[in-house]
Design a protein around this motif. Structure first.
Motif, PDB file in Angstrom:
ATOM      1  N   ALA A  65     -11.060   8.084  -2.045  1.00  0.00           N
ATOM      2  CA  ALA A  65     -10.378   8.670  -0.892  1.00  0.00           C
ATOM      3  C   ALA A  65      -9.154   9.484  -1.285  1.00  0.00           C
ATOM      4  CB  ALA A  65      -9.977   7.573   0.087  1.00  0.00           C
ATOM      5  N   GLY A  66      -8.817   9.473  -2.573  1.00  0.00           N
ATOM      6  CA  GLY A  66      -7.671  10.259  -3.031  1.00  0.00           C
ATOM      7  C   GLY A  66      -6.418   9.461  -3.286  1.00  0.00           C
ATOM      8  N   GLY A  67      -6.514   8.128  -3.209  1.00  0.00           N
ATOM      9  CA  GLY A  67      -5.372   7.282  -3.516  1.00  0.00           C
ATOM     10  C   GLY A  67      -5.376   6.836  -4.968  1.00  0.00           C
ATOM     11  N   LYS A  68      -4.452   5.959  -5.289  1.00  0.00           N
ATOM     12  CA  LYS A  68      -4.328   5.454  -6.658  1.00  0.00           C
ATOM     13  C   LYS A  68      -4.910   4.040  -6.719  1.00  0.00           C
ATOM     14  CE  LYS A  68       0.068   7.950  -7.130  1.00  0.00           C
ATOM     15  NZ  LYS A  68       1.543   7.787  -7.309  1.00  0.00           N
ATOM     16  N   SER A  69      -5.902   3.854  -7.575  1.00  0.00           N
ATOM     17  CA  SER A  69      -6.546   2.545  -7.638  1.00  0.00           C
ATOM     18  C   SER A  69      -5.560   1.454  -8.061  1.00  0.00           C
ATOM     19  CB  SER A  69      -7.739   2.582  -8.601  1.00  0.00           C
ATOM     20  OG  SER A  69      -7.326   2.967  -9.906  1.00  0.00           O
ATOM     21  N   GLU A  70      -4.548   1.819  -8.842  1.00  0.00           N
ATOM     22  CA  GLU A  70      -3.587   0.811  -9.292  1.00  0.00           C
ATOM     23  C   GLU A  70      -2.752   0.251  -8.136  1.00  0.00           C
ATOM     24  OE1 GLU A  70      -1.787   4.863 -10.700  1.00  0.00           O
ATOM     25  OE2 GLU A  70      -3.775   3.950 -10.450  1.00  0.00           O
ATOM     26  N   THR A  71      -2.670   0.985  -7.027  1.00  0.00           N
ATOM     27  CA  THR A  71      -1.968   0.469  -5.851  1.00  0.00           C
ATOM     28  C   THR A  71      -2.615  -0.824  -5.372  1.00  0.00           C
ATOM     29  OG1 THR A  71      -1.299   2.694  -5.176  1.00  0.00           O
ATOM     30  CG2 THR A  71      -1.279   1.000  -3.470  1.00  0.00           C
ATOM     31  N   CYS A  72      -3.923  -0.946  -5.572  1.00  0.00           N
ATOM     32  CA  CYS A  72      -4.649  -2.141  -5.137  1.00  0.00           C
ATOM     33  C   CYS A  72      -4.228  -3.382  -5.908  1.00  0.00           C
ATOM     34  CB  CYS A  72      -6.154  -1.934  -5.285  1.00  0.00           C
ATOM     35  SG  CYS A  72      -6.805  -0.573  -4.305  1.00  0.00           S
ATOM     36  N   MET A  73      -3.569  -3.213  -7.049  1.00  0.00           N
ATOM     37  CA  MET A  73      -3.106  -4.359  -7.829  1.00  0.00           C
ATOM     38  C   MET A  73      -1.725  -4.828  -7.398  1.00  0.00           C
ATOM     39  SD  MET A  73      -5.732  -4.842  -9.525  1.00  0.00           S
ATOM     40  CE  MET A  73      -5.110  -6.240 -10.453  1.00  0.00           C
ATOM     41  N   GLY A  74      -1.191  -4.200  -6.344  1.00  0.00           N
ATOM     42  CA  GLY A  74       0.142  -4.551  -5.875  1.00  0.00           C
ATOM     43  C   GLY A  74       0.127  -5.366  -4.592  1.00  0.00           C
ATOM     44  N   LEU A  75       1.261  -5.337  -3.888  1.00  0.00           N
ATOM     45  CA  LEU A  75       1.444  -6.160  -2.694  1.00  0.00           C
ATOM     46  C   LEU A  75       0.441  -5.839  -1.593  1.00  0.00           C
ATOM     47  CD1 LEU A  75       5.338  -6.019  -2.530  1.00  0.00           C
ATOM     48  CD2 LEU A  75       3.971  -8.071  -2.943  1.00  0.00           C
ATOM     49  N   THR A  76       0.162  -4.545  -1.400  1.00  0.00           N
ATOM     50  CA  THR A  76      -0.677  -4.148  -0.271  1.00  0.00           C
ATOM     51  C   THR A  76      -2.166  -4.227  -0.582  1.00  0.00           C
ATOM     52  OG1 THR A  76      -0.583  -1.806  -0.913  1.00  0.00           O
ATOM     53  CG2 THR A  76       1.121  -2.615   0.564  1.00  0.00           C
ATOM     54  N   GLY A  77      -2.511  -4.563  -1.821  1.00  0.00           N
ATOM     55  CA  GLY A  77      -3.903  -4.744  -2.210  1.00  0.00           C
ATOM     56  C   GLY A  77      -4.190  -6.195  -2.485  1.00  0.00           C
ATOM     57  N   VAL A  78      -4.097  -6.586  -3.758  1.00  0.00           N
ATOM     58  CA  VAL A  78      -4.437  -7.957  -4.129  1.00  0.00           C
ATOM     59  C   VAL A  78      -3.496  -8.970  -3.473  1.00  0.00           C
ATOM     60  CG1 VAL A  78      -3.051  -7.936  -6.262  1.00  0.00           C
ATOM     61  CG2 VAL A  78      -5.028  -9.443  -6.076  1.00  0.00           C
ATOM     62  N   GLY A  79      -2.230  -8.603  -3.295  1.00  0.00           N
ATOM     63  CA  GLY A  79      -1.295  -9.527  -2.660  1.00  0.00           C
ATOM     64  C   GLY A  79      -1.701  -9.866  -1.240  1.00  0.00           C
ATOM     65  N   ASP A  80      -1.961  -8.827  -0.449  1.00  0.00           N
ATOM     66  CA  ASP A  80      -2.352  -9.046   0.936  1.00  0.00           C
ATOM     67  C   ASP A  80      -3.743  -9.669   1.037  1.00  0.00           C
ATOM     68  OD1 ASP A  80      -1.814  -9.015   3.617  1.00  0.00           O
ATOM     69  OD2 ASP A  80      -1.749  -6.846   3.833  1.00  0.00           O
ATOM     70  N   LEU A  81      -4.619  -9.333   0.085  1.00  0.00           N
ATOM     71  CA  LEU A  81      -5.960  -9.914   0.067  1.00  0.00           C
ATOM     72  C   LEU A  81      -5.897 -11.424  -0.140  1.00  0.00           C
ATOM     73  CD1 LEU A  81      -9.044  -9.778  -0.018  1.00  0.00           C
ATOM     74  CD2 LEU A  81      -8.866  -9.127  -2.445  1.00  0.00           C
ATOM     75  N   ILE A  82      -5.115 -11.864  -1.113  1.00  0.00           N
ATOM     76  CA  ILE A  82      -4.985 -13.301  -1.378  1.00  0.00           C
ATOM     77  C   ILE A  82      -4.464 -14.030  -0.137  1.00  0.00           C
ATOM     78  CG2 ILE A  82      -3.706 -15.037  -2.699  1.00  0.00           C
ATOM     79  CD1 ILE A  82      -3.780 -13.048  -5.061  1.00  0.00           C
ATOM     80  N   LEU A  83      -3.422 -13.476   0.473  1.00  0.00           N
ATOM     81  CA  LEU A  83      -2.830 -14.130   1.635  1.00  0.00           C
ATOM     82  C   LEU A  83      -3.827 -14.217   2.789  1.00  0.00           C
ATOM     83  CD1 LEU A  83      -0.132 -15.183   2.970  1.00  0.00           C
ATOM     84  CD2 LEU A  83       0.017 -12.910   3.969  1.00  0.00           C
ATOM     85  N   THR A  84      -4.443 -13.094   3.120  1.00  0.00           N
ATOM     86  CA  THR A  84      -5.291 -13.046   4.306  1.00  0.00           C
ATOM     87  C   THR A  84      -6.600 -13.806   4.113  1.00  0.00           C
ATOM     88  OG1 THR A  84      -4.361 -10.838   4.672  1.00  0.00           O
ATOM     89  CG2 THR A  84      -6.210 -11.463   6.046  1.00  0.00           C
TER      90      THR A  84
END
Length: 340
Positions: free
Chosen positions: A237-256
């Motif tokens: 989609a044009g974003g940065k895959s490394e963003t998924c390793m941060g709070l809004t990716g893996v962090g939010d995934l673990i919590l939710t």
């Protein structure tokens, strides 16, 4: 500085409390379309409908007049749209119609617009083209692993604000980065928004696995392979895959996917128990964004040519094309692949 939050649901109320703890009397305004709701909050000191048990700061200003809530802000202040994804377009349109000067605007909603599979910033851009009236507003998203009740209670939390405007990021940090909340900044709006959308769908999948008692191994597999799906989609989609390793990716995934306060996880648990989706949603009392955007995420993945089998299976379960057990069987029966 002044902050106005549009929407007195759980999230809007929690974030209004966070800002009001730090700012001066009357600087933080919480708007609701329901004057009765605001009167109840004023009388009880808490939002009993959406954030029960949390005492709100006494310096929080409550406002029922939409235009007054917007135009109290200067060009250095902050407007926070705290509606669900389904209310974003309407709210932004109303903001653009009454704004008298450029504003700094962020949204808290997570998901995609169901009918169009547009990300929140794309919805905002569309409405801006239609109703912008020549004003240039700064836009961004605030996201990350956070339950509203814990934020309202002042418990430790870390979020990410994403925007092309560094100044907007600094304004958001000035409003919310204090006490037990840390706010990081990012320029990857696509990655932050897609992470927030996909993790809700994956949380339903994790809830189904737990509800079917498939074990901790299965949960780990869902989260890990789901994260891989998220990263593929963000990159396409044009974003940065490394963003998924941060709070809004893996962090939010673990919590939710694992937290007991997660509405999306609860949807999965109850689907596994054999309840109908209509029955589950009626009992929730709040929006579960993963239900609303699962089909849209799958549509976006197909449009971009991205393989997202877990997400696709959740779309079929939520549309009653597959039972949870059938979806698990299909996922486990897929051909072997290289992990990349």
């Amino acid at each position: 500085m002044k902050v106005t939050l549009l929407g007195a649901g759980a999230w809007g109320t929690a974030m209004a409390s966070q800002a009001a703890r730090h700012l001066q009397d009357g600087d933080v305004c919480l708007w609701s379309r329901s004057a009765d709701q605001l009167q109840e909050i004023a009388q009880s000191g808490e939002n009993k409908s959406y954030l029960p048990g949390i005492n709100l700061p006494k310096n929080l200003h409550l406002e029922a007049d939409f235009s007054a809530a917007i135009n109290r802000l200067s060009e250095q202040d902050l407007l926070v749209v705290a509606t669900p994804m389904s209310g974003l377009a309407e709210t932004i349109t109303q903001v653009l119609q009454v704004a008298k000067h450029p504003l700094n605007i962020i949204w808290l909603c997570k998901g995609l617009e169901p009918a169009t599979a547009l990300l929140p910033h794309q919805v905002v851009e569309r409405e801006h083209q239609l109703h912008g009236r020549g004003l240039t507003h700064a836009y961004g998203a605030l996201s990350g692993p956070s339950f509203a009740h814990e934020v309202g209670a002042g418990m430790p939390c870390a979020l990410t604000v994403a925007s092309a405007s560094a100044q907007l990021c600094e304004i958001v940090q000035a409003a919310f980065h204090h006490d037990n909340m840390r706010v990081y900044s990012s320029d990857d709006l696509i990655g932050v928004e897609l992470g927030g959308a996909v993790k809700n769908v994956l949380a339903i999948a994790a809830g189904i696995g737990d509800g079917l008692q498939l074990g901790l191994n299965a949960r780990a597999a869902v989260l890990t392979r789901g994260l891989a799906e998220m990263m593929r989609l963000v990159k396409a989609a044009g974003g940065k895959s490394e963003t998924c390793m941060g709070l809004t990716g893996v962090g939010d995934l673990i919590l939710t996917a694992t937290g007991d306060l997660s509405r999306n996880r609860r949807v999965g648990l109850e689907l596994a128990a054999g309840k109908s989706l209509n029955e589950i949603l009626a009992s929730l009392g709040h929006v579960a964004e993963g239900v609303l955007c699962a089909a849209a995420v799958s549509d976006l993945a197909k449009r971009l040519g991205v393989d997202m089998p877990i997400t696709a299976m959740m779309g079929e379960v939520l549309s009653s094309k597959l039972t949870p057990k059938e979806a698990v069987k299909k996922l486990m029966g897929r051909d072997p692949k290289i992990e990349a």
